[in-house]
Design a protein around this motif. Sequence first.
Motif: not given
Lengths: 64, 162
Positions: A15, A27-28, A30-32, A34-35, A40, A43
Amino acid sequence: MRTVSSSRPAPADPLLPDIDENGVDRAQIRAMLALSPEERLRKVEEYVAAALEIRQLNEPRSLR
Amino acid sequence: MSRARFAEILQRLAATDTEFIVVEMTAGVLHGAPVTTLDLDIVHRRTPGNIARLLRVLSELDAVYRHDARGLRPQESHLMSPGHQLLSTSLVDLDCLGMIGDGLGYEDLQDRTVALTLASGRSIRVLSLPALIETKEQAARPKDLAALPVLRATLEESKRVP
């Protein structure tokens, strides 16, 4: 050609902001990742729609 | 076009068995790069049968040349050429590229793609992330070089994903 190494350690807390030496927000990414691929794309669609809406709202009106 | 609908046009193309490879920044997005783009770039297979399938989809989507005030519609001869057809459709701006980079067409690129499955169960071919990075390195225009840090970081992060 530059090669990509995987030597960069993973952050302890996912986080926390994790900006690399090039200014890329890991981190951005990794967030992508995860989709799903389609999520994606959604988004991007949402982002583009919002940006275009703001642009349209602020377009100079033509004078009559 | 009121809102770009990338996923929908990919579904439409896949549903007709059109052979194409997603390239450029939409490929980056599909691989998880946190970037944005306003158009979809594809390299299509330049065979008569495939171009007929592509033209059917383009016709359904009212595709016209983006920068042509006459509203010129793409024809078979245009799509058979190695050039770039910059189109506007009812779903998204679509660039149909005969070749990219150093003269690379569909057949040259297909071994450097990955298959991604859509929600419909259909699959599409997307230029692999290492190949996308390579095309950007070779093109080396300022916009290509600017994209490299985030694409390289995405490749590195994707290798961590179990």
